[in-house]
Design an enzyme around this catalytic site. Structure first.
Site, PDB file in Angstrom:
ATOM      1  N   GLY A 313       0.818  -1.198   0.000  1.00 28.03           N
ATOM      2  CA  GLY A 313       0.000   0.000   0.000  1.00 28.03           C
ATOM      3  C   GLY A 313       0.849   1.243   0.000  1.00 28.03           C
ATOM      4  O   GLY A 313       2.077   1.205  -0.182  1.00 28.03           O
ATOM      5  N   GLY A 314       0.154   2.382   0.201  1.00 25.39           N
ATOM      6  CA  GLY A 314       0.867   3.646   0.179  1.00 25.39           C
ATOM      7  C   GLY A 314       1.833   3.795   1.330  1.00 25.39           C
ATOM      8  O   GLY A 314       2.842   4.511   1.217  1.00 25.39           O
ATOM      9  N   GLY A 316       3.428   1.097   3.132  1.00 23.62           N
ATOM     10  CA  GLY A 316       4.518   0.143   3.132  1.00 23.62           C
ATOM     11  C   GLY A 316       4.091  -1.188   2.575  1.00 23.62           C
ATOM     12  O   GLY A 316       3.047  -1.327   1.943  1.00 23.62           O
ATOM     13  N   VAL A 318       3.862  -5.495   3.447  1.00 21.03           N
ATOM     14  CA  VAL A 318       3.799  -6.531   4.476  1.00 21.03           C
ATOM     15  C   VAL A 318       4.249  -7.845   3.848  1.00 21.03           C
ATOM     16  O   VAL A 318       3.738  -8.244   2.783  1.00 21.03           O
ATOM     17  CB  VAL A 318       2.378  -6.663   5.056  1.00 21.03           C
ATOM     18  CG1 VAL A 318       2.358  -7.758   6.125  1.00 21.03           C
ATOM     19  CG2 VAL A 318       1.916  -5.339   5.633  1.00 21.03           C
ATOM     20  N   LYS A 333       6.211  -5.906   8.536  1.00 20.23           N
ATOM     21  CA  LYS A 333       5.626  -4.700   7.951  1.00 20.23           C
ATOM     22  C   LYS A 333       6.731  -3.662   7.803  1.00 20.23           C
ATOM     23  O   LYS A 333       7.247  -3.141   8.786  1.00 20.23           O
ATOM     24  CB  LYS A 333       4.509  -4.172   8.842  1.00 20.23           C
ATOM     25  CG  LYS A 333       3.767  -2.986   8.266  1.00 20.23           C
ATOM     26  CD  LYS A 333       2.588  -2.626   9.158  1.00 20.23           C
ATOM     27  CE  LYS A 333       1.752  -1.511   8.572  1.00 20.23           C
ATOM     28  NZ  LYS A 333       0.586  -1.188   9.427  1.00 20.23           N
ATOM     29  N   ASP A 424      -9.371   2.857  12.237  1.00 17.48           N
ATOM     30  CA  ASP A 424      -9.521   2.393  10.854  1.00 17.48           C
ATOM     31  C   ASP A 424     -10.063   0.967  10.822  1.00 17.48           C
ATOM     32  O   ASP A 424      -9.513   0.091  10.145  1.00 17.48           O
ATOM     33  CB  ASP A 424      -8.189   2.482  10.113  1.00 17.48           C
ATOM     34  CG  ASP A 424      -8.367   2.352   8.597  1.00 17.48           C
ATOM     35  OD1 ASP A 424      -9.476   2.646   8.111  1.00 17.48           O
ATOM     36  OD2 ASP A 424      -7.409   1.970   7.917  1.00 17.48           O
TER      37      ASP A 424
END
Length: 576
Positions: A313-314, A316, A318, A333, A424
């Site tokens: 993703g933006g 980092g 995993v 991560k 989130d």
């Protein structure tokens, strides 16, 4: 009591006395029944008002008060008034006055219908209820009339009284409603000595008043969720969760410095099980010195052998990796840009997870410096995100969704008890393992009450389709915001859609959230629909707390013959 009954009859006669068959006093009797019905309506309104202060605390004085209201307002006073009204008519028929004025006695002796006769004989000179029902005269038509008036009407009134009780006991267990409708059943039985014609007219007036009484009782409203929460906070009823041992985050502190004083508490803990202010709680409240990651220096070799990339993703990437020193699988991560904001976010996530110890929260093992960036070493969870489970296998049923809601509410509540907000919660941040157990992951934007800011450039926190209205509008996040996002995730699991539906762009979804647009994609046929609607209320103060959600869902699962600890899905396609 006869004088009170005669006064009530006189008042009813002045209020309503149409001069047509069967007579003005017969209709005045129906008006008297309507006035008597005000006592059960007022009783249920008092119960609803009492619950504004007591919540669902049905023991001791609250239970005695509820039982006393039912006996006095629904049994004793109505029975005395109805019996007194029947006694007044019987007294006039026998030549007395029954407490009525002479002009009223003369009017009572008038005849309006040939088949009715004088009203004093019609209302006070016939058989009582018991004799009419069990010793009929042989006229089938007349017996059917009395059966409908003396049995059918009380049954309809009983249903209305039960409805009043359910409305007065909203947001709570329904069993205390027996303390309201059982006295009414007793009232009907002990009124068997009332004159049959008088009883029919009394029930005719009683019914519409009780039905219309739903309106004022509903206007009183249910108790607030905070009142229910405070009333239900009892140590002997808190669910116990077996905590798993957790390895601490290994960090190398900078130069020693005195920790700052703890700031003022910003929100009340909403843990499923109350926890004392221990050392871990203080760690969440006071982050202390910023840790410096340890491990391999930049450019050196790594102790973690990467197996495959799990996500990108933006922020980092995993990886699934193997700890070569300990020989175990881990999730690695790794942040993309090792700037100051990235370090702070990684350290914040490490601290947030380090203070948590819950079987449904991902565990953190270490914070290390990898050759290509700062890395968070976490527990490796095999399974699929909830979003993929629903997309591939279809929506969950009520039992699976209930288990999901209960376990995630418990996990979030454990985080809140340590003063950590997730911020989130969404379907892609819930991992369902091969056994069907749900785990909450990605505390990357979590904050505790000791943090002063999130990031220097971060403007929007959370995913637009699952962000709470107040957060989208710019208000600070709170436990109620996490509760909203969890309810939105459960709604998605039941329906396959975000609660506000999908938008063409993330900005459109964010604007819909900021405007507080209502949820249009709720699973209406689910048993959880009512609790979901309450949990997705635009106003945070109106939402049930996670404690309340846990108890409500756990109670339903228990009544359904299951527990919240089972799998939320079998991870197989529905056609199998």
């Amino acid at each position: 009591m006869e004088s009170i009954a005669s006064s009530l009859l006189s008042l009813a006669y002045r209020l309503f006395q149409p001069g047509f068959c069967p007579g003005d006093w017969a209709w005045a009797t129906s008006m008297a029944g309507a006035l008597v019905a005000l006592f059960p309506v007022g009783t249920t309104a008092c119960v609803a008002l009492m619950r504004k202060f007591t919540g669902n605390r049905y023991h001791g004085g609250a239970l005695a008060g509820l039982a006393g209201l039912g006996v006095i307002g629904i049994l004793l006073i109505p029975w005395l008034l109805v019996s007194g009204i029947s006694g007044v008519f019987r007294s006039v028929f026998q030549g007395g006055s029954g407490g009525l004025a002479p002009v009223e006695v003369n009017a009572l002796q008038e005849e309006y219908c040939s088949w009715v006769g004088p009203q004093d004989q019609y209302l006070g000179g016939g058989q009582n209820v018991y004799e009419t029902l069990f010793y009929p005269s042989g006229d089938v038509l007349a017996y059917g009339y009395y059966l409908g008036g003396l049995v059918g009407l009380p049954v309809l009134i009983l249903l209305a009284v039960m409805l009043l009780g359910r409305i007065a006991l909203r947001r709570g267990p329904k069993w205390p409603g027996r303390l309201l409708w059982v006295p009414f059943v007793v009232f009907v039985l002990v009124s068997a000595g009332v004159e049959a014609n008088t009883a029919v007219h009394l029930w005719l007036g009683f019914l519409p008043t009780v039905v219309l009484g739903v309106i004022p009782v509903a206007l009183v409203g249910p108790p607030s969720w905070s009142t229910i929460e405070n009333a239900d906070r009892r140590p002997d009823r808190t669910p116990e969760r077996q905590e798993q041992p957790q390895q601490p985050v290994h960090v190398h502190p900078r130069e020693p410095q005195a920790p700052p004083p703890p700031p003022a508490k910003q929100y009340a803990p909403t843990s499923v099980a109350p926890t004392p202010e221990d050392a871990q709680g203080e760690l969440a409240a006071v982050p202390g010195p910023v840790p410096v990651p340890g491990g391999s220096p930049s450019g050196g070799s790594s102790r973690f052998r990467r197996v495959r990339r799990l996500g990108h993703g933006g922020f980092g990437t995993v990886w699934e990796a193997v700890d070569t020193q300990l020989g175990r699988a881990v999730a690695l991560k790794i942040a993309h840009a090792p700037d100051r904001d990235t370090h702070e976010r990684m350290q914040r996530e490490a601290r947030a997870l380090a203070v948590l110890s819950h079987p449904n929260c991902v565990r953190v093992y270490d914070l290390v410096e990898e050759p290509d960036g700062l890395a968070l070493v976490m527990e490796y969870l095999q399974g699929q995100p909830l979003a993929e489970v629903v997309d591939n296998g279809g929506a969950l049923d009520d039992v699976a969704a209930g288990r999901l809601w209960a376990t995630m509410a418990s996990a979030l509540a454990a985080a809140h008890s340590k003063s950590v907000l997730h911020r989130d919660v969404k379907p892609s941040n819930v991992i369902v393992d091969p056994e069907g157990v749900a785990h909450l992951i990605d505390f990357g934007i979590a904050r505790n009450k000791g943090d002063s800011k999130l990031t220097a450039t971060g403007m929007m926190v959370g995913t637009p389709d699952y962000v709470a209205p107040e957060t989208a509008a710019g208000a600070p996040a709170s436990p109620a915001s996490d509760a909203w996002q969890l309810a939105a995730t459960v709604s998605y699991a039941l329906s396959g859609y975000p609660p506000r539906g999908t938008r063409e762009t993330p900005m459109a979804a964010l604007m819909a959230a900021a405007r507080g647009e209502p949820a249009t994609q709720l699973p209406r046929r689910s048993v959880h629909a009512q609790l979901l609607a309450a949990s997705l209320d635009p106003q945070p103060r109106n939402r049930p707390t996670l404690n309340t959600v846990f108890r409500e869902v756990e109670g339903w699962l228990s009544r359904a013959g299951t527990s919240p600890d089972g799998p939320v899905t079998k991870l197989v396609p529905r056609q199998q």
